[in-house]
Design a protein around this motif. Structure first.
Motif, PDB file in Angstrom:
ATOM      1  N   PRO A   1      58.452  31.943  18.766  1.00 39.95           N
ATOM      2  CA  PRO A   1      57.326  31.329  18.074  1.00 39.95           C
ATOM      3  C   PRO A   1      56.065  31.404  18.931  1.00 39.95           C
ATOM      4  O   PRO A   1      56.143  31.475  20.158  1.00 39.95           O
ATOM      5  N   VAL A   2      54.913  31.434  18.267  1.00 43.63           N
ATOM      6  CA  VAL A   2      53.629  31.468  18.975  1.00 43.63           C
ATOM      7  C   VAL A   2      53.184  30.017  19.176  1.00 43.63           C
ATOM      8  O   VAL A   2      52.853  29.332  18.210  1.00 43.63           O
ATOM      9  N   PRO A   3      53.189  29.524  20.429  1.00 38.99           N
ATOM     10  CA  PRO A   3      52.850  28.121  20.660  1.00 38.99           C
ATOM     11  C   PRO A   3      51.347  27.861  20.473  1.00 38.99           C
ATOM     12  O   PRO A   3      50.545  28.801  20.524  1.00 38.99           O
ATOM     13  N   ASP A   4      50.991  26.611  20.278  1.00 38.29           N
ATOM     14  CA  ASP A   4      49.572  26.236  20.143  1.00 38.29           C
ATOM     15  C   ASP A   4      49.373  24.857  20.783  1.00 38.29           C
ATOM     16  O   ASP A   4      49.204  23.856  20.108  1.00 38.29           O
ATOM     17  N   THR A   5      49.390  24.852  22.125  1.00 39.39           N
ATOM     18  CA  THR A   5      49.314  23.597  22.866  1.00 39.39           C
ATOM     19  C   THR A   5      47.882  23.141  23.083  1.00 39.39           C
ATOM     20  O   THR A   5      47.644  22.040  23.576  1.00 39.39           O
TER      21      THR A   5
ATOM     22  N   HIS B   1      46.663  28.832  29.080  1.00 34.23           N
ATOM     23  CA  HIS B   1      47.629  29.071  30.153  1.00 34.23           C
ATOM     24  C   HIS B   1      49.027  28.616  29.740  1.00 34.23           C
ATOM     25  O   HIS B   1      50.014  29.339  29.936  1.00 34.23           O
ATOM     26  N   ASP B   2      49.111  27.429  29.135  1.00 29.16           N
ATOM     27  CA  ASP B   2      50.417  26.895  28.751  1.00 29.16           C
ATOM     28  C   ASP B   2      51.016  27.706  27.602  1.00 29.16           C
ATOM     29  O   ASP B   2      52.223  27.979  27.587  1.00 29.16           O
ATOM     30  N   ASP B   3      50.168  28.079  26.630  1.00 30.90           N
ATOM     31  CA  ASP B   3      50.659  28.900  25.512  1.00 30.90           C
ATOM     32  C   ASP B   3      51.267  30.204  26.021  1.00 30.90           C
ATOM     33  O   ASP B   3      52.383  30.573  25.647  1.00 30.90           O
ATOM     34  N   LEU B   4      50.518  30.902  26.874  1.00 27.07           N
ATOM     35  CA  LEU B   4      50.979  32.216  27.341  1.00 27.07           C
ATOM     36  C   LEU B   4      52.222  32.086  28.215  1.00 27.07           C
ATOM     37  O   LEU B   4      53.140  32.912  28.137  1.00 27.07           O
ATOM     38  N   THR B   5      52.247  31.049  29.061  1.00 28.51           N
ATOM     39  CA  THR B   5      53.402  30.877  29.946  1.00 28.51           C
ATOM     40  C   THR B   5      54.667  30.609  29.126  1.00 28.51           C
ATOM     41  O   THR B   5      55.734  31.175  29.395  1.00 28.51           O
ATOM     42  N   ALA B   6      54.556  29.772  28.105  1.00 31.32           N
ATOM     43  CA  ALA B   6      55.721  29.469  27.263  1.00 31.32           C
ATOM     44  C   ALA B   6      56.164  30.710  26.489  1.00 31.32           C
ATOM     45  O   ALA B   6      57.348  31.070  26.471  1.00 31.32           O
ATOM     46  N   TYR B   7      55.188  31.375  25.880  1.00 28.41           N
ATOM     47  CA  TYR B   7      55.495  32.539  25.036  1.00 28.41           C
ATOM     48  C   TYR B   7      56.159  33.654  25.844  1.00 28.41           C
ATOM     49  O   TYR B   7      57.210  34.174  25.465  1.00 28.41           O
ATOM     50  N   PHE B   8      55.562  34.020  26.977  1.00 25.66           N
ATOM     51  CA  PHE B   8      56.101  35.145  27.741  1.00 25.66           C
ATOM     52  C   PHE B   8      57.348  34.760  28.535  1.00 25.66           C
ATOM     53  O   PHE B   8      58.163  35.618  28.849  1.00 25.66           O
TER      54      PHE B   8
ATOM     55  N   GLY C   1      50.583  37.981  19.541  1.00 20.13           N
ATOM     56  CA  GLY C   1      50.302  37.407  20.858  1.00 20.13           C
ATOM     57  C   GLY C   1      48.810  37.205  21.101  1.00 20.13           C
ATOM     58  O   GLY C   1      48.389  36.222  21.724  1.00 20.13           O
ATOM     59  N   ALA C   2      47.999  38.140  20.585  1.00 23.19           N
ATOM     60  CA  ALA C   2      46.555  38.099  20.853  1.00 23.19           C
ATOM     61  C   ALA C   2      45.922  36.831  20.283  1.00 23.19           C
ATOM     62  O   ALA C   2      44.879  36.374  20.780  1.00 23.19           O
TER      63      ALA C   2
ATOM     64  N   SER D   1      52.907  41.798  28.729  1.00 25.92           N
ATOM     65  CA  SER D   1      54.140  42.247  28.085  1.00 25.92           C
ATOM     66  C   SER D   1      54.591  43.607  28.610  1.00 25.92           C
ATOM     67  O   SER D   1      55.788  43.875  28.728  1.00 25.92           O
ATOM     68  N   GLY D   2      53.628  44.468  28.973  1.00 21.81           N
ATOM     69  CA  GLY D   2      53.985  45.793  29.469  1.00 21.81           C
ATOM     70  C   GLY D   2      54.848  45.713  30.721  1.00 21.81           C
ATOM     71  O   GLY D   2      55.829  46.454  30.869  1.00 21.81           O
TER      72      GLY D   2
END
Lengths: 199, 199
Positions: free
Chosen positions: B78-82, B86-93, B134-135, B161-162
Motif C-alpha cells: 500500500p502507498v502510505p500517507d503519513t 521521509h516516513d512514507d518512503l521509508t515504510a513503502y520501500f 510511488g511518485a 527502487s532501482g
C-alpha cells in the motif's frame, strides 16, 4: 598484460594468446548472433580452436561469456579522476548509460540475471568488484571534503547504477547521459530543499 | 470490486469469479512450483477450469503470471500517507525490500526481465504505472514544501527502487529494511556535506 606476456614461457604465452583470441571471438559472436546464438561451438569455430580447449579453460558457456563481456566493459568504462566527484561520477555513469544501451551491455546484464543452480553463483563477487571500482570515486570525494564524512560510497554507486540497470533490464525506459547526470545530481544534492530555500 | 461485482449481470459475475479463482491458483502454483513449473495447464487444473478458458482470457502464460503477481504485489504494497515524505518512503520501500526477498517478489522481477519477441512488450506500461504509484508520495512532499520545488518525483523513486531491484535480480546482495531506509535518506539528503558542516 602485453609485457608480462613477453616474459612468459612459450607454453603460457600460447595460452594467453589463445585466451585473447577466444574472448575476442566471443564478443564477435555475441554481437552478431546475440546471447542465444553464442554457443561454445560457435565461439571455438570463430577463434579457430578446439571446443574442448574452451571447456577446459572456462568450464561453462556462461563463465566464458561473463569473462569476455567483463573484460570489454571494464576497458570501455575507465574510472575518471578529474579531482571533482561530481565530474567523475557524471562522466563514469554517462558512459555506463551509453554502454548499457548497446547489445553487448544488455547481454552482460541479462547474463548476470540468468542463474544455473548447478554452478556456484558467481554474481555476487563479480558485482561486488564492479561496485568497488565505482566506489573509489566517491571515497576520493569524501577524502577531499567534497562529500559528507559519513557518506557510504557503495550506497551512492548502488543508487545511481541501480536505476540505470533497471531501465536497461526491466522497464525498457530510455537510457541516456542526461538521465545519468540527473541521478548523480540527486545522489549528491538530495531532494530536500537547499539551505537558502529551506522551510 | 466486490460491490460492482454484485451489480454485474450473472455472466459477468461468473467471469469475475473465474478470474479471481484463476489468479489465486496462479499464485499458489507459483509458490509451490516456481516460475518454471507454472504452466497454464497446472493453473487450470488447480483452479478447476478449462485450459482454453485461461488462454481465451489471458492469451499467454506470461500475461497470466504478470497479472496475478501484480495484483498480489499491489495489495501487499500500500502507498502510505503519513503526512511526512521521509516516513512514507521509508515504510513503502521497507515493505518493497521485504517483498522482493520473497519467492513471489523474485518471480515477478524475473518475469519482467524475460522477453518474448512474438508478443507486444508490456513491461514499459507496467513499470510506468508502478513508478507513478510511488511518485505520488514524493509529489505530496513537494506540495507540502518538504522537498525542493524542482524535485523530479519519478527520479527519486527510480534511484531508490532501482538499487533494490538490482540487489534482488543481479548482485544477490542482502535486501532488508535497513538498506531501503539508507537509500531513502540518501535520495532526500544527498551525499554533499550538510550546511553546518559544509566547506
Amino acid at each position: 598484460m602485453a609485457s608480462s606476456d613477453q616474459n612468459a614461457p612459450p607454453l603460457r604465452r600460447r595460452g594467453a594468446r589463445m585466451r585473447s583470441a577466444v574472448l575476442a571471438a566471443t564478443v564477435d559472436v555475441l554481437t552478431e548472433h546475440g546471447l542465444g546464438g553464442t554457443t561454445v561451438g560457435a565461439v571455438a569455430r570463430a577463434a579457430g580452436v578446439h571446443e574442448t580447449s574452451v571447456y577446459r579453460r572456462w568450464g561453462t558457456r556462461e563463465n566464458l561469456i561473463l569473462e569476455a563481456l567483463t573484460e570489454q566493459l571494464d576497458a570501455a568504462l575507465p574510472v575518471p579522476d578529474t579531482g571533482h566527484v561530481h565530474d567523475d561520477l557524471t562522466a563514469y555513469f554517462g558512459t555506463l548509460a551509453r554502454l548499457l544501451a548497446t547489445a553487448q551491455g544488455e547481454a552482460l546484464l541479462r547474463l548476470s540475471v540468468e542463474r544455473d543452480d548447478s554452478l556456484p553463483d558467481r554474481r555476487l563477487p563479480y558485482w561486488t568488484e564492479r561496485l568497488e571500482r565505482g566506489a573509489v570515486m566517491v571515497r576520493r570525494g569524501v577524502e577531499r571534503g567534497e562529500l559528507a564524512p559519513d557518506t557510504d560510497p557503495g550506497l551512492v554507486i548502488e543508487a545511481i547504477s541501480g536505476a540505470l540497470f533497471t531501465r536497461a533490464l526491466i522497464s525498457g525506459a530510455p537510457l541516456d547521459e542526461d538521465f545519468a547526470a540527473r541521478l548523480v545530481a540527486l545522489a549528491l544534492t538530495g531532494a530536500l530543499p537547499r539551505a537558502s530555500t529551506g522551510p
